[in-house]
Design an enzyme around this catalytic site. Structure first.
Site, PDB file in Angstrom:
ATOM      1  N   PHE A  67       3.730   5.124  21.800  1.00 51.00           N
ATOM      2  CA  PHE A  67       4.472   5.340  23.048  1.00 51.00           C
ATOM      3  C   PHE A  67       5.274   6.653  22.993  1.00 51.00           C
ATOM      4  CE2 PHE A  67       8.831   4.154  24.775  1.00 51.00           C
ATOM      5  CZ  PHE A  67       8.578   4.645  26.055  1.00 51.00           C
TER       6      PHE A  67
ATOM      7  N   ASP B 270      -4.487   6.914   7.804  1.00 60.35           N
ATOM      8  CA  ASP B 270      -3.360   5.988   7.631  1.00 60.35           C
ATOM      9  C   ASP B 270      -2.393   6.632   6.644  1.00 60.35           C
ATOM     10  OD1 ASP B 270      -1.604   3.965   7.044  1.00 60.35           O
ATOM     11  OD2 ASP B 270      -3.151   2.399   7.112  1.00 60.35           O
TER      12      ASP B 270
ATOM     13  N   THR C  78       4.368   1.424   5.685  1.00 62.36           N
ATOM     14  CA  THR C  78       4.287   2.630   6.523  1.00 62.36           C
ATOM     15  C   THR C  78       5.594   3.413   6.443  1.00 62.36           C
ATOM     16  OG1 THR C  78       2.775   1.544   8.035  1.00 62.36           O
ATOM     17  CG2 THR C  78       3.920   3.475   8.892  1.00 62.36           C
TER      18      THR C  78
ATOM     19  N   LYS D 245       7.209  19.031   1.870  1.00 65.91           N
ATOM     20  CA  LYS D 245       7.660  19.784   0.684  1.00 65.91           C
ATOM     21  C   LYS D 245       6.606  20.832   0.301  1.00 65.91           C
ATOM     22  CE  LYS D 245       8.468  18.660  -4.169  1.00 65.91           C
ATOM     23  NZ  LYS D 245       7.227  18.290  -4.836  1.00 65.91           N
TER      24      LYS D 245
ATOM     25  N   TYR E 235      10.961  -4.161   8.933  1.00 64.54           N
ATOM     26  CA  TYR E 235      11.147  -2.929   9.719  1.00 64.54           C
ATOM     27  C   TYR E 235      12.493  -2.282   9.385  1.00 64.54           C
ATOM     28  CZ  TYR E 235      11.434   0.004  13.951  1.00 64.54           C
ATOM     29  OH  TYR E 235      11.557   1.046  14.842  1.00 64.54           O
TER      30      TYR E 235
ATOM     31  N   LYS F 205      13.069   1.167   7.296  1.00 64.22           N
ATOM     32  CA  LYS F 205      13.631   2.342   7.978  1.00 64.22           C
ATOM     33  C   LYS F 205      14.882   2.816   7.227  1.00 64.22           C
ATOM     34  CE  LYS F 205      11.137   3.312  11.731  1.00 64.22           C
ATOM     35  NZ  LYS F 205      10.436   4.607  11.903  1.00 64.22           N
TER      36      LYS F 205
ATOM     37  N   ARG G  64       7.895  -5.596  24.171  1.00 67.23           N
ATOM     38  CA  ARG G  64       9.321  -5.303  24.345  1.00 67.23           C
ATOM     39  C   ARG G  64       9.772  -5.670  25.756  1.00 67.23           C
ATOM     40  NH1 ARG G  64       9.694   0.099  20.853  1.00 67.23           N
ATOM     41  NH2 ARG G  64       7.453   0.014  21.238  1.00 67.23           N
TER      42      ARG G  64
END
Ligand code: UDP
Length: 312
Positions: free
Chosen positions: A11, A55, A91, A104, A144, A148, A185
């Site tokens: 999105f 991936d 991920t 880097k 998640y 994060k 959502r």
């Protein structure tokens, strides 16, 4: 400028690519899903964008110079990441490591898209960037949230050990054209339910609040952060206007002119009661604040989903 966007089919990724292309940048998307002939993918295909199916959990080498990496790849819908918790955690951890190694090696600037979810179920309102959060490390959202949080830590570690040029944005609830109708959502659910005259599903009693930022405003904020000098962040990107889920359900029913009833379903575990950004830092350092009101943003989003239904 050559710019990499990970998760370019998502999105925010798609909307960001569109914006970067409009500024005549050379954009390379890394996404594990291939371009299809569906919806907005068509537009990216036509734009001549460079596209790498990969991936990011696996390392990657890319030929040529890279100036900037917008690292967006991750599932972000609670529905989605709770279905694939291991993949989500990897991920944001391994994937972020691989993108930091790429940055880097190429001497590129990397912007990590973190999330308001790192504040957990906050005890402080609104949330400033120096609030450490109130997070359940083993709950249904932790795949998640904790990955994060780890991503932010790793980004800072690369900066301190290798002087990698990094930036962190914490994105609050975003909505708008380009989000899958079945993303899960709240705004995409409510609008798509309303335009089908199906029941609008409120989880819990609907008194929980969120702040919703229209996608164009989010993209502008991310872009400004990427191009700001001497500012690593983290910086909150979101709309401070706070609204309860019940109010937003009624607003969407009104704006769609729907006959929908509201049904109340069980509130998922660890669902934050209240979330709202303090954007003082973004105002000060990026000269950024949202421009699109909730009503205007909802009207545009309703139009988008209505057109999508017609074109399918
Ligand atoms: N929600 C809801 N009905 C739905 C989808 C979500 O009431 O069909 C609620 C959800 O429980 C949460 C809020 O809306 O309190 C925002 O949910 P979303 O999944 O959009 O994002 P979150 O802020 O929870 O990450």
């Amino acid at each position: 400028m050559r710019i990499i966007v990970t998760g370019g089919l998502g999105f925010l990724g798609f909307n960001l690519c569109r914006y970067l292309l409009s500024l005549n940048n050379e954009v390379t998307v890394i996404d594990r899903f291939g371009l299809s002939d569906k919806d907005h993918h068509k537009e990216l295909c036509k734009s001549g964008i460079e596209y790498i199916v990969h991936d990011i959990i696996e390392p990657i080498e890319i030929d040529g110079k890279i100036d900037q990496i917008y690292h967006l790849a991750s599932r972000a819908s609670p529905n989605d990441y709770q279905k694939y918790p291991i993949d989500t955690a990897l991920t944001n951890s391994l994937g972020t490591k691989n993108m930091l190694d790429l940055a880097k090696g190429k001497n590129a600037r990397l912007l990590f898209t973190s999330t308001s979810e790192i504040y957990g179920d906050p005890q402080v309102y609104p949330q400033r960037e120096d609030y450490f959060g109130n997070v359940n490390p083993i709950g249904i959202r932790s795949c998640y949230v904790e990955s994060k949080r780890f991503g932010e830590a790793l980004v800072m570690a690369y900066h301190s050990v290798f002087r990698t040029d990094v930036k962190i944005v914490r994105i609050f609830n975003a909505y708008g054209p380009g989000m899958r109708p079945d993303d899960g959502r709240v705004i995409s659910n409510f609008i798509n339910q309303a335009i089908k005259s199906a029941p609008v599903t409120i989880y819990g009693n609907g008194t929980q609040t969120r702040s919703f930022c229209y996608v164009d405003d989010v993209i502008e904020g991310i872009y400004r952060m990427m191009n700001a000098e001497s500012f690593i962040g983290p910086v909150n990107i979101g709309n401070p206007y706070n609204i309860s889920i019940k109010k937003i359900a009624n607003l969407i029913i009104k704006l769609t002119d729907a006959k929908s009833k509201i049904v109340y379903l069980e509130l998922p575990k660890d669902d934050p009661i209240r979330r709202s950004p303090d954007i003082t830092l973004a105002r000060l350092r990026l000269n950024w604040e949202p421009k699109i009101s909730l009503t205007e943003g909802l009207k545009r989003t309703i139009k988008y989903y209505k057109n999508l239904r017609v074109s399918r």
